[in-house]
Design a protein around this motif. Structure first.
Motif, PDB file in Angstrom:
ATOM      1  N   LEU A  41       0.965  -1.288  -0.121  1.00  0.00           N
ATOM      2  CA  LEU A  41      -0.532   0.270  -0.202  1.00  0.00           C
ATOM      3  C   LEU A  41       0.763   1.696   0.077  1.00  0.00           C
ATOM      4  CD1 LEU A  41      -2.810  -1.072   2.545  1.00  0.00           C
ATOM      5  CD2 LEU A  41      -2.888  -1.453   0.723  1.00  0.00           C
ATOM      6  N   VAL A  42       1.798   1.345   0.697  1.00  0.00           N
ATOM      7  CA  VAL A  42       2.753   2.019   0.915  1.00  0.00           C
ATOM      8  C   VAL A  42       2.941   2.680  -0.776  1.00  0.00           C
ATOM      9  CG1 VAL A  42       5.273   3.260   1.808  1.00  0.00           C
ATOM     10  CG2 VAL A  42       3.027   1.822   3.293  1.00  0.00           C
ATOM     11  N   LEU A  43       3.728   1.207  -1.101  1.00  0.00           N
ATOM     12  CA  LEU A  43       4.592   1.889  -1.923  1.00  0.00           C
ATOM     13  C   LEU A  43       4.013   1.737  -4.003  1.00  0.00           C
ATOM     14  CD1 LEU A  43       6.049  -1.491  -2.363  1.00  0.00           C
ATOM     15  CD2 LEU A  43       7.546   0.785  -2.258  1.00  0.00           C
ATOM     16  N   ALA A  44       1.907   1.581  -3.270  1.00  0.00           N
ATOM     17  CA  ALA A  44       1.465   1.954  -4.575  1.00  0.00           C
ATOM     18  C   ALA A  44       1.311   3.640  -4.141  1.00  0.00           C
ATOM     19  CB  ALA A  44       0.386   1.143  -4.401  1.00  0.00           C
ATOM     20  N   GLN A  45       1.198   4.418  -3.109  1.00  0.00           N
ATOM     21  CA  GLN A  45       0.962   5.471  -2.568  1.00  0.00           C
ATOM     22  C   GLN A  45       1.728   6.302  -3.542  1.00  0.00           C
ATOM     23  OE1 GLN A  45      -0.730   5.527   1.324  1.00  0.00           O
ATOM     24  NE2 GLN A  45      -2.063   5.197   0.615  1.00  0.00           N
ATOM     25  N   ARG A  46       2.931   5.861  -3.443  1.00  0.00           N
ATOM     26  CA  ARG A  46       4.611   6.827  -3.733  1.00  0.00           C
ATOM     27  C   ARG A  46       4.500   6.860  -5.173  1.00  0.00           C
ATOM     28  NH1 ARG A  46      10.080   4.994  -3.837  1.00  0.00           N
ATOM     29  NH2 ARG A  46      11.120   6.839  -3.120  1.00  0.00           N
ATOM     30  N   GLY A  47       3.729   5.830  -6.067  1.00  0.00           N
ATOM     31  CA  GLY A  47       4.132   6.106  -7.229  1.00  0.00           C
ATOM     32  C   GLY A  47       4.932   5.278  -7.472  1.00  0.00           C
ATOM     33  N   PRO A  48       5.859   5.288  -9.031  1.00  0.00           N
ATOM     34  CA  PRO A  48       5.858   6.804  -9.803  1.00  0.00           C
ATOM     35  C   PRO A  48       4.347   6.311 -11.168  1.00  0.00           C
ATOM     36  CG  PRO A  48       6.865   5.287 -10.452  1.00  0.00           C
ATOM     37  CD  PRO A  48       7.143   4.280  -9.723  1.00  0.00           C
TER      38      PRO A  48
END
Length: 269
Positions: A41-48
């Motif tokens: 979830l953290v990575l998905a919100q971070r993009g790119p």
């Protein structure tokens, strides 16, 4: 005289009420899946954000967790049955369903998750490699907890050794052995996670889709090949040829394909 550290006698069953039992092995899978999901979830919100097509969102990862779990469990069990004990389960097919007795293959689980990602990405209209990069970054979390569960169960122990930290395992005979499960928890879990975290948070390699997934395949493949040098081969398989184990044989294609993915990402940069 050979000294050895006593194996900590940890009951594989944490809690049992009648026929219902909660096992450390199951808790390890649950912990790995839940913590890994939170990290995705953290990575998905971070993009790119991709130049074309939809980005992988936190909502996508919320929905994918069910697909991933099915891929891990079904693929992991089927892989163990086919790669490690096909003859036994051919004559005892119902025992293939008894997952609580242990017997899971990482390589089978990997195939299961790959198939789950292919189907999910196609259904959502997502770019496959962007989804794969996120899932790959979280996979070492599950590997870490899984290897700890192997240690608690006293299974997949190492080869005989006279190192000061060698242990006598309950099912490994009287001689001290490498606690190879802990080696693998460190190298396959902690070290691989650290490599991928640096590539993601420092070098931002997800801007080249597929590169992070390739880095996972290469780093895990090397970690597994090295770890197998200390791990006792499965008794029913032994060494295959030239001292190679089944785990090493299955990991070699991962390294080669991962290296190709990394090179592909560099050419696309």
């Amino acid at each position: 005289m050979v000294f050895a550290i006593p194996f900590p006698a940890i009951d594989p069953v944490l809690v049992q009420v009648g026929p219902f039992a909660i096992r450390w092995y199951a808790l390890a899978y649950i912990a790995g899946i839940i913590i890994g999901w939170r990290y995705t979830l953290v990575l998905a919100q971070r993009g790119p954000k991709p130049a074309t097509g939809p980005a992988v969102t936190a909502r996508d990862m919320d929905d994918f967790i069910v697909w991933a779990t099915l891929g891990i469990v079904l693929g992991g069990r089927l892989g163990y049955v086919l790669f490690y004990k096909p003859g036994y389960y051919l004559y005892n097919p119902l025992e293939a369903l008894q997952v609580w007795h242990g017997g899971m293959s990482f390589h089978g689980g990997l195939v299961g998750v790959i198939l789950a990602m292919l189907l999910f990405a196609r259904r959502r209209g997502l770019e496959y490699w962007r989804l794969a990069d996120i899932v790959a970054a979280a996979t070492p979390i599950g590997l870490f907890f899984g290897r700890l569960a192997n240690f608690v169960n006293g299974e997949l122990f190492g080869r005989t050794s006279d190192v000061p930290w060698a242990m006598v395992f309950p099912h490994g005979g009287p001689l001290p052995r490498h606690p190879s499960q802990l080696y693998q928890a460190f190298f396959e879990g902690i070290c691989v996670f650290a490599v991928l975290a640096v590539l993601e948070w420092v070098f931002r390699v997800r801007e080249r889709p597929g590169t992070l997934a390739g880095a996972f395949l290469v780093s895990y493949g090397f970690a597994r090949i090295v770890g197998e040098l200390f791990r006792e081969p499965d008794a029913h398989l032994g060494f295959l040829f030239l001292g190679v184990t089944m785990g090493q044989l299955l990991s070699l294609p991962m390294v080669l394909f991962g290296a190709w993915l990394i090179q592909r990402g560099r050419r696309a940069a």
